[in-house]
Design a protein around this motif. Structure first.
Motif, PDB file in Angstrom:
ATOM      1  N   GLN A  13       0.870  -1.152   0.120  1.00  0.00           N
ATOM      2  CA  GLN A  13       0.009  -0.006   0.004  1.00  0.00           C
ATOM      3  C   GLN A  13       0.883   1.122   0.001  1.00  0.00           C
ATOM      4  OE1 GLN A  13      -2.383  -0.866   3.594  1.00  0.00           O
ATOM      5  NE2 GLN A  13      -4.071  -1.481   2.313  1.00  0.00           N
ATOM      6  N   ASP A  14       1.797   1.299   0.723  1.00  0.00           N
ATOM      7  CA  ASP A  14       2.808   2.460   0.644  1.00  0.00           C
ATOM      8  C   ASP A  14       3.589   2.516  -0.580  1.00  0.00           C
ATOM      9  OD1 ASP A  14       2.111   2.981   3.387  1.00  0.00           O
ATOM     10  OD2 ASP A  14       3.880   2.174   4.154  1.00  0.00           O
ATOM     11  N   CYS A  15       3.710   1.617  -1.446  1.00  0.00           N
ATOM     12  CA  CYS A  15       4.312   1.962  -2.824  1.00  0.00           C
ATOM     13  C   CYS A  15       3.381   2.681  -3.901  1.00  0.00           C
ATOM     14  CB  CYS A  15       4.630   0.509  -3.366  1.00  0.00           C
ATOM     15  SG  CYS A  15       5.975  -0.315  -2.505  1.00  0.00           S
ATOM     16  N   PHE A  16       2.025   2.581  -3.455  1.00  0.00           N
ATOM     17  CA  PHE A  16       1.059   3.133  -4.393  1.00  0.00           C
ATOM     18  C   PHE A  16      -0.018   4.136  -3.741  1.00  0.00           C
ATOM     19  CE2 PHE A  16       2.220  -1.208  -5.871  1.00  0.00           C
ATOM     20  CZ  PHE A  16       2.815  -0.765  -7.011  1.00  0.00           C
ATOM     21  N   PRO A  17       0.694   5.060  -3.043  1.00  0.00           N
ATOM     22  CA  PRO A  17      -0.502   6.328  -2.537  1.00  0.00           C
ATOM     23  C   PRO A  17      -0.896   6.998  -3.906  1.00  0.00           C
ATOM     24  CG  PRO A  17       1.991   6.768  -2.035  1.00  0.00           C
ATOM     25  CD  PRO A  17       2.078   5.601  -2.867  1.00  0.00           C
ATOM     26  N   PRO A  18      -1.877   7.823  -3.480  1.00  0.00           N
ATOM     27  CA  PRO A  18      -2.439   8.782  -4.426  1.00  0.00           C
ATOM     28  C   PRO A  18      -1.266   9.901  -4.476  1.00  0.00           C
ATOM     29  CG  PRO A  18      -4.108   8.411  -2.805  1.00  0.00           C
ATOM     30  CD  PRO A  18      -3.137   7.755  -2.440  1.00  0.00           C
ATOM     31  N   ARG A  19      -0.993  10.421  -5.497  1.00  0.00           N
ATOM     32  CA  ARG A  19       0.343  11.506  -5.534  1.00  0.00           C
ATOM     33  C   ARG A  19      -0.278  12.822  -5.810  1.00  0.00           C
ATOM     34  NH1 ARG A  19       5.398   9.220  -6.038  1.00  0.00           N
ATOM     35  NH2 ARG A  19       5.233   6.902  -5.644  1.00  0.00           N
ATOM     36  N   ILE A  20       0.084  13.817  -4.952  1.00  0.00           N
ATOM     37  CA  ILE A  20      -0.466  15.269  -5.212  1.00  0.00           C
ATOM     38  C   ILE A  20       0.698  16.226  -5.218  1.00  0.00           C
ATOM     39  CG2 ILE A  20      -1.898  17.089  -4.067  1.00  0.00           C
ATOM     40  CD1 ILE A  20      -3.404  14.506  -5.111  1.00  0.00           C
ATOM     41  N   LYS A  66      -7.518   1.238   5.307  1.00  0.00           N
ATOM     42  CA  LYS A  66      -6.751   1.303   6.224  1.00  0.00           C
ATOM     43  C   LYS A  66      -5.278   1.538   5.528  1.00  0.00           C
ATOM     44  CE  LYS A  66      -9.464  -2.637   8.249  1.00  0.00           C
ATOM     45  NZ  LYS A  66      -9.402  -3.974   8.967  1.00  0.00           N
ATOM     46  N   ASN A  67      -4.405   2.178   6.608  1.00  0.00           N
ATOM     47  CA  ASN A  67      -3.179   2.550   6.120  1.00  0.00           C
ATOM     48  C   ASN A  67      -3.086   3.508   5.027  1.00  0.00           C
ATOM     49  OD1 ASN A  67      -0.215   2.406   6.571  1.00  0.00           O
ATOM     50  ND2 ASN A  67      -0.181   1.096   4.601  1.00  0.00           N
ATOM     51  N   PHE A  68      -4.287   4.320   4.859  1.00  0.00           N
ATOM     52  CA  PHE A  68      -4.018   5.399   3.711  1.00  0.00           C
ATOM     53  C   PHE A  68      -3.024   6.316   4.039  1.00  0.00           C
ATOM     54  CE2 PHE A  68      -5.841   9.007   1.770  1.00  0.00           C
ATOM     55  CZ  PHE A  68      -5.892   8.288   0.284  1.00  0.00           C
ATOM     56  N   SER A  69      -2.413   6.695   3.029  1.00  0.00           N
ATOM     57  CA  SER A  69      -1.584   7.777   3.153  1.00  0.00           C
ATOM     58  C   SER A  69      -1.492   8.699   1.731  1.00  0.00           C
ATOM     59  CB  SER A  69      -0.005   7.558   3.464  1.00  0.00           C
ATOM     60  OG  SER A  69       0.441   6.457   2.273  1.00  0.00           O
ATOM     61  N   LEU A  70      -0.976   9.913   1.840  1.00  0.00           N
ATOM     62  CA  LEU A  70      -1.192  10.624   0.547  1.00  0.00           C
ATOM     63  C   LEU A  70       0.493  10.979   0.416  1.00  0.00           C
ATOM     64  CD1 LEU A  70      -3.468  13.831   1.609  1.00  0.00           C
ATOM     65  CD2 LEU A  70      -3.829  11.855  -0.142  1.00  0.00           C
ATOM     66  N   HIS A  71       0.870  11.178  -0.559  1.00  0.00           N
ATOM     67  CA  HIS A  71       2.200  11.462  -1.335  1.00  0.00           C
ATOM     68  C   HIS A  71       2.171  12.650  -1.870  1.00  0.00           C
ATOM     69  CE1 HIS A  71       6.292  10.666  -2.821  1.00  0.00           C
ATOM     70  NE2 HIS A  71       6.066  11.293  -4.041  1.00  0.00           N
ATOM     71  N   LEU A  72       2.768  13.822  -1.078  1.00  0.00           N
ATOM     72  CA  LEU A  72       2.870  14.903  -1.525  1.00  0.00           C
ATOM     73  C   LEU A  72       4.407  15.195  -2.044  1.00  0.00           C
ATOM     74  CD1 LEU A  72       0.977  16.969   1.406  1.00  0.00           C
ATOM     75  CD2 LEU A  72       0.115  16.043  -0.748  1.00  0.00           C
ATOM     76  N   SER A  73       4.351  16.011  -3.061  1.00  0.00           N
ATOM     77  CA  SER A  73       5.891  16.215  -3.837  1.00  0.00           C
ATOM     78  C   SER A  73       5.673  17.537  -4.608  1.00  0.00           C
ATOM     79  CB  SER A  73       6.363  15.023  -4.621  1.00  0.00           C
ATOM     80  OG  SER A  73       7.450  15.493  -5.369  1.00  0.00           O
ATOM     81  N   THR A  74       7.067  18.104  -4.645  1.00  0.00           N
ATOM     82  CA  THR A  74       7.040  19.287  -5.613  1.00  0.00           C
ATOM     83  C   THR A  74       7.170  18.752  -6.892  1.00  0.00           C
ATOM     84  OG1 THR A  74       9.361  19.375  -5.392  1.00  0.00           O
ATOM     85  CG2 THR A  74       8.084  20.686  -3.909  1.00  0.00           C
ATOM     86  N   VAL A  75       7.017  19.415  -7.908  1.00  0.00           N
ATOM     87  CA  VAL A  75       7.010  19.048  -9.370  1.00  0.00           C
ATOM     88  C   VAL A  75       8.499  18.442  -9.602  1.00  0.00           C
ATOM     89  CG1 VAL A  75       6.836  19.772 -11.906  1.00  0.00           C
ATOM     90  CG2 VAL A  75       4.884  20.683  -9.971  1.00  0.00           C
ATOM     91  N   GLU A  76       9.418  19.556  -9.011  1.00  0.00           N
ATOM     92  CA  GLU A  76      10.739  19.304  -9.409  1.00  0.00           C
ATOM     93  C   GLU A  76      11.440  17.717  -8.933  1.00  0.00           C
ATOM     94  OE1 GLU A  76       9.684  21.904  -8.197  1.00  0.00           O
ATOM     95  OE2 GLU A  76       9.959  23.165  -9.723  1.00  0.00           O
ATOM     96  N   HIS A  77      10.782  17.509  -7.652  1.00  0.00           N
ATOM     97  CA  HIS A  77      11.155  16.066  -7.062  1.00  0.00           C
ATOM     98  C   HIS A  77      10.553  14.799  -7.385  1.00  0.00           C
ATOM     99  CE1 HIS A  77      12.775  19.068  -3.936  1.00  0.00           C
ATOM    100  NE2 HIS A  77      13.741  18.273  -3.772  1.00  0.00           N
ATOM    101  N   ALA A  78       9.616  15.204  -8.314  1.00  0.00           N
ATOM    102  CA  ALA A  78       8.837  14.078  -8.724  1.00  0.00           C
ATOM    103  C   ALA A  78       9.620  13.437  -9.933  1.00  0.00           C
ATOM    104  CB  ALA A  78       7.485  14.528  -9.260  1.00  0.00           C
TER     105      ALA A  78
END
Length: 612
Positions: A13-20, A66-78
């Motif tokens: 699940q941690d490998c595939f979080p929604p990416r924002i 369960k174990n839901f998480s978001l992946h926040l990132s800048t455009v540059e670091h993506a």
């Protein structure tokens, strides 16, 4: 496999979080700098909300996430780093985990032998560190959309006279990046937009509060009441000694600029450690701070000053940030994803209906040309990537709907979409797409609450999905990132189901031999799989795997780790009459201990060789 601090389901699940993505204005960054944080660092500790998250499938069935998480990132670091820098990052992660590992504090595994008990560490934190770092820098590929940005959070502040104009400039910046840059990729043209208006309570005025209310009114009327949030921070008083950031490891108070001196010189590996390590950069200037040149020696840095993290942030600020991201997830992100799945499903149904109509009409006019031939797999790697789908192809819409369903833990629904896409890819002989869909079918089946696979009913698990995926990926290259990821995730599933023989086969038979560090890690994990098998010869097989892994670690310039696994092998073979093997192990332990200046550790092996 060795034990891990988190369960295999959590790993997947941690490998595939929604990416924002996150974009912010300079004035918003200036407010966060008062706490020695960036805007992204301010939000990151709250990306795993504890609130109850619920998603609904196409039949309106509700599922608790369960174990839901978001992946926040800048455009540059993506944008993933180039392969050379990525390998340096993997080496650094493994070396750091080895340096901080304390065997006496680790969990122990006891394996009965004929004349005693073998006690080995049940954990391998360096493999966990490598796995996490590998997934973090996994490259973007055309076969999946699960790593695309679903939306963007725009952050402005009330410190400027016109925060609305600042937000419009950020939107224009995002649109230009999406239109003109290949990476990072976005899920679609109409991405989710969410606006955060920062209000600095330590410098708040009546005018700034009015600007905040005006900005919120504009965002609410333009984008919807659930697509914006007024976030008030910096409310900590001098008497408030509670530090709400100490519970968040990456952002607790710490000394900035303190770099531990590394006394060891980075040396090359080779035959047993004398050739070039696979993570070294041969020559030329380092184009990245972590792309160190070979033979370089780290110099100790001085502690300059103590930087206090979050000095204006109180407990109430932490609760407001948490509430903001919970509201974003429950009221904005999840409804957006559910709408997109419904739109994609309707598009798939309509396109497939048109396709069937055209096929039937063609058959009526021209008649069948004989029975359909089964799809034959491409015999050479040159034919594996010839199929390219248009952006609106129904096969890609199936994949998109499956990725969205998987990210929001609708695993049964995701399995149906992936299975449909898998059949289409097989018919088109698009084997790379087929491999990616097969991998996700296996993961969806494993996580499905309906199937409920466990070690009790493991024999019914469709392991053939992973076998097909890894076979298809490996036909292109054993070192392809997709192949390595499929092996890591497949073995995590096997570990959860206690299918250790299958996990060992994945690690051994599909290991990339030209990436020494990765090959060594896989061989070591295969050895731990053997320890958990009931066969009497399992400890000996474990010892041989440790020797093979140690050889690769020495070539990869991971000498300390190589010595560690050689010592594990010696525990099994010592006193068993394998004199040549014992001498080989002891000689290499001495050799590399002397290089690492571990003289005390080498003394018993010197004595054994000289008196044996």
């Amino acid at each position: 496999m060795a034990q891990s601090p988190i369960s295999p389901k959590e790993v997947v699940q941690d490998c595939f979080p929604p990416r924002i993505a996150c974009l912010w204005s300079e004035d918003a960054e200036e407010i966060c700098r008062k706490n020695n944080l960036s805007v992204l660092q301010l939000l990151l500790p709250f990306c795993r909300p504890n609130a109850e998250m619920i998603s609904s499938d196409l039949t309106n069935r509700r599922f608790y996430m369960k174990n839901f998480s978001l992946h926040l990132s800048t455009v540059e670091h993506a944008v993933p780093p180039n392969p050379t820098i990525a390998r340096n990052l993997f080496h650094d992660a493994v070396a750091e985990a080895v340096d901080t590992f304390k065997p006496e504090e680790a969990a122990q595994l006891e394996v009965p032998l004929r004349d005693g008990t073998l006690i080995v560490s049940a954990t391998t934190p360096w493999f966990d560190a490598f796995r996490d770092e590998y997934m973090r820098h996994f490259p973007i590929c055309d076969y999946e959309c699960i790593r695309d940005f679903l939306g963007c959070i725009f952050v402005v502040s009330t410190a400027v006279l016109d925060p609305i104009t600042k937000a419009k400039a950020l939107i224009e910046q995002q649109v230009q990046q999406q239109a003109n840059q290949k990476y990072p990729r976005w899920f679609g043209p109409n991405i989710l937009k969410f606006f955060i208006v920062l209000e600095d309570l330590s410098a708040s005025t009546d005018e700034s509060r009015v600007r905040g209310e005006s900005a919120m009114h504009y965002f609410t009327s333009t984008y919807g009441e659930h697509n914006c949030w007024l976030l008030k921070i910096n409310s900590r008083s001098p008497k408030d000694e509670l530090d709400p950031w100490t519970t968040f490891t990456p952002f607790s108070r710490r000394r900035a600029g303190k770099v531990e001196a590394d006394d060891a010189i980075v040396e090359n590996g080779g035959d047993e450690g004398d050739g070039q390590g696979d993570g070294a950069v041969d020559d030329g200037p380092a184009d990245h701070p972590l792309a160190t040149r070979k033979g370089s020696q780290k110099s100790p840095s001085k502690v300059t000053e103590v930087v206090e993290i979050g000095k204006l942030l109180g407990q109430e600020d932490g609760e407001r940030i948490r509430e903001c991201l919970v509201a974003f997830t429950t009221k904005c992100l999840i409804p957006y994803a559910e709408r997109q799945i419904r739109i994609l499903n309707e598009l798939i149904i309509s396109k497939k209906g048109i396709h069937r109509t055209l096929v039937n009409a063609t058959k009526k006019i021209f008649g069948p040309s004989g029975p359909p031939k089964p799809a034959q797999r491409a015999s050479s790697t040159s034919n594996l990537s010839q199929v390219v789908y248009a952006g609106e192809a129904v096969e890609l819409q199936n994949r998109k709907a499956g990725d969205l369903s998987f990210m929001f833990q609708l695993y049964d629904q995701a399995f149906q979409f992936f299975q449909s896409a898998r059949r289409d890819y097989s018919a088109d002989q698009a084997w790379n797409y087929y491999a990616a869909a097969s991998e996700m079918c296996g993961l969806s089946a494993f996580l499905s609450p309906t199937a409920g696979f466990s070690s009790v009913n493991a024999k019914g698990f469709p392991i053939q999905y992973f076998e097909a995926a890894i076979k298809s990926y490996s036909d292109v290259s054993k070192t392809s990132p997709q192949s390595v990821r499929a092996i890591i995730l497949a073995t995590e599933v096997c570990k959860a189901l206690h299918l250790y023989a299958e996990a060992a086969a994945f690690f051994k038979n599909r290991s990339p031999e030209d990436f020494d560090l990765l090959y060594g890690l896989f061989l070591e994990q295969a050895g731990h799989c053997f320890l958990r098998l009931p066969q009497a010869q399992s400890p000996r097989r474990f010892a041989f795997q440790m020797i093979f892994a140690g050889f690769r670690y020495f070539k990869a310039a991971q000498r300390k780790l190589g010595v560690f696994v050689y010592q594990l092998a010696l525990k099994v073979l010592d006193g068993r009459g394998w004199i040549v093997a014992e001498d080989h192990i002891r000689l290499n332990i001495i050799r590399h201990c002397m290089t690492l200046r571990m003289f005390q550790e080498s003394m018993p092996h010197f004595v054994s060789l000289l008196t044996g």
